[in-house]
Design a protein around this motif. Structure first.
Motif, short mmCIF file in Angstrom:
data_model
loop_
_atom_site.label_atom_id
_atom_site.label_comp_id
_atom_site.label_asym_id
_atom_site.label_seq_id
_atom_site.Cartn_x
_atom_site.Cartn_y
_atom_site.Cartn_z
N GLN A 99 25.84 54.21 19.51
CA GLN A 99 25.82 53.51 18.22
C GLN A 99 27.18 52.93 17.88
O GLN A 99 27.31 51.76 17.60
N CYS A 100 28.22 53.77 17.90
CA CYS A 100 29.54 53.31 17.46
C CYS A 100 30.51 53.05 18.62
O CYS A 100 31.58 52.49 18.43
N GLY A 101 30.17 53.53 19.83
CA GLY A 101 31.02 53.31 20.99
C GLY A 101 32.19 54.29 21.10
O GLY A 101 33.00 54.17 22.00
N LYS A 102 32.26 55.25 20.19
CA LYS A 102 33.35 56.24 20.19
C LYS A 102 33.10 57.28 21.28
O LYS A 102 31.98 57.72 21.49
N SER A 103 34.17 57.70 21.98
CA SER A 103 34.09 58.75 22.98
C SER A 103 34.20 60.10 22.27
O SER A 103 35.03 60.26 21.37
N PHE A 104 33.34 61.08 22.68
CA PHE A 104 33.39 62.40 22.03
C PHE A 104 33.05 63.47 23.06
O PHE A 104 32.49 63.19 24.11
N MET A 105 33.42 64.72 22.73
CA MET A 105 33.16 65.87 23.59
C MET A 105 32.10 66.73 22.91
O MET A 105 32.15 66.95 21.71
N ALA A 106 31.14 67.26 23.69
CA ALA A 106 30.11 68.15 23.19
C ALA A 106 30.14 69.43 24.02
O ALA A 106 30.21 69.38 25.24
N TYR A 107 30.08 70.57 23.35
CA TYR A 107 30.10 71.85 24.05
C TYR A 107 28.70 72.44 24.10
O TYR A 107 28.05 72.61 23.07
N GLY A 108 28.22 72.72 25.28
CA GLY A 108 26.98 73.44 25.47
C GLY A 108 25.71 72.63 25.36
O GLY A 108 24.63 73.17 25.52
N ASN A 109 25.78 71.34 25.10
CA ASN A 109 24.57 70.53 24.98
C ASN A 109 24.68 69.35 25.94
O ASN A 109 25.34 68.36 25.65
N SER A 110 23.99 69.44 27.05
CA SER A 110 24.08 68.38 28.04
C SER A 110 23.19 67.18 27.71
O SER A 110 23.24 66.17 28.39
N ASN A 111 22.37 67.29 26.66
CA ASN A 111 21.47 66.21 26.29
C ASN A 111 21.92 65.45 25.04
O ASN A 111 21.18 64.65 24.51
N ARG A 112 23.10 65.72 24.56
CA ARG A 112 23.56 65.08 23.33
C ARG A 112 23.80 63.59 23.57
O ARG A 112 24.27 63.19 24.63
N LYS A 113 23.48 62.78 22.54
CA LYS A 113 23.60 61.34 22.70
C LYS A 113 24.58 60.74 21.70
O LYS A 113 25.38 59.88 22.06
N TYR A 114 24.52 61.17 20.46
CA TYR A 114 25.31 60.55 19.39
C TYR A 114 26.45 61.47 18.97
O TYR A 114 26.35 62.69 19.04
N HIS A 117 25.52 62.88 13.09
CA HIS A 117 24.19 62.67 12.51
C HIS A 117 24.09 61.28 11.91
O HIS A 117 23.03 60.63 11.98
N THR A 118 25.18 60.79 11.36
CA THR A 118 25.19 59.46 10.76
C THR A 118 24.87 58.39 11.81
O THR A 118 24.07 57.48 11.56
N CYS A 119 25.48 58.48 12.98
CA CYS A 119 25.20 57.52 14.06
C CYS A 119 23.76 57.64 14.52
O CYS A 119 23.11 56.62 14.82
N TYR A 120 23.23 58.84 14.58
CA TYR A 120 21.84 59.03 14.97
C TYR A 120 20.91 58.32 13.97
O TYR A 120 19.99 57.60 14.37
N ILE A 121 21.16 58.52 12.67
CA ILE A 121 20.33 57.91 11.63
C ILE A 121 20.41 56.38 11.71
O ILE A 121 19.38 55.68 11.63
N LYS A 122 21.62 55.85 11.92
CA LYS A 122 21.77 54.40 12.04
C LYS A 122 21.00 53.86 13.23
O LYS A 122 20.33 52.82 13.14
N ARG A 124 18.42 55.31 14.81
CA ARG A 124 16.99 55.63 14.71
C ARG A 124 16.28 54.78 13.67
O ARG A 124 15.17 54.33 13.88
N PHE A 125 16.92 54.60 12.54
CA PHE A 125 16.26 53.95 11.41
C PHE A 125 16.85 52.58 11.05
O PHE A 125 16.56 52.05 10.00
N GLY A 126 17.70 52.05 11.88
CA GLY A 126 18.17 50.69 11.70
C GLY A 126 19.33 50.52 10.75
O GLY A 126 19.45 49.49 10.09
N GLY A 127 20.20 51.46 10.66
CA GLY A 127 21.43 51.27 9.89
C GLY A 127 21.29 51.58 8.42
O GLY A 127 20.46 52.37 8.00
N ASP A 128 22.13 50.93 7.62
CA ASP A 128 22.23 51.23 6.20
C ASP A 128 21.26 50.44 5.32
O ASP A 128 21.23 50.62 4.13
N THR A 129 20.51 49.52 5.91
CA THR A 129 19.63 48.70 5.07
C THR A 129 18.37 49.47 4.73
O THR A 129 17.79 50.18 5.54
#
Length: 132
Positions: A99-114, A117-122, A124-129
């Motif tokens: 969603q935002c292109g930011k690099s991040f580290m996740a511990y213990g979850n190999s299936n994480r995508k976003y 939660h804000t990026c996930y909502i954007k 999934r549901f098309g942003g702030d509109t």
């Protein structure tokens, strides 16, 4: 097994003898000696005193279990939170948020995508509109 034999078993066990050797010495069945020793086990006393890694209090150990290093959960959490650099995180994954292109580290979850939660909502549901 007579009381004299029981006393002899205890004495020989204190000397460091094994069940097989005690059984041969006293002319008893090996299984009889083993079951007697199991039922009448004395706590193993060692000269090593286990101290809490955080506060230094003695830590009560359970026989035949992994050595405890902390006296309580509070001490364990306090020590680990103050020694983050000593934690070897084996399940640390690096991702880029779609969603935002930011690099991040996740511990213990190999299936994480976003990254959040804000990026996930954007995504999934098309942003702030909001349609009204």
């Amino acid at each position: 097994m007579t009381n004299d034999e029981k006393a002899q078993v205890a004495v020989l066990k204190d000397k460091g003898w094994g069940a097989t050797r005690i059984a041969r010495e006293l002319g008893l069945s090996e299984n009889t000696v083993k079951s007697y020793l199991r039922r009448h086990a004395t706590p193993v006393t060692t000269s090593k005193v286990h101290l809490c890694s955080c506060c230094g209090k003695p830590v009560k150990q359970t026989p035949h279990r992994k050595e405890k290093k902390f006296c309580s959960d509070a001490c364990r959490m306090k020590w680990w939170n103050s020694h983050q650099d000593q934690i070897h995180r084996k399940a640390l994954y690096e991702y880029t948020c779609p969603q935002c292109g930011k690099s991040f580290m996740a511990y213990g979850n190999s299936n994480r995508k976003y990254c959040s939660h804000t990026c996930y909502i954007k995504a999934r549901f098309g942003g702030d509109t909001h349609d009204e």
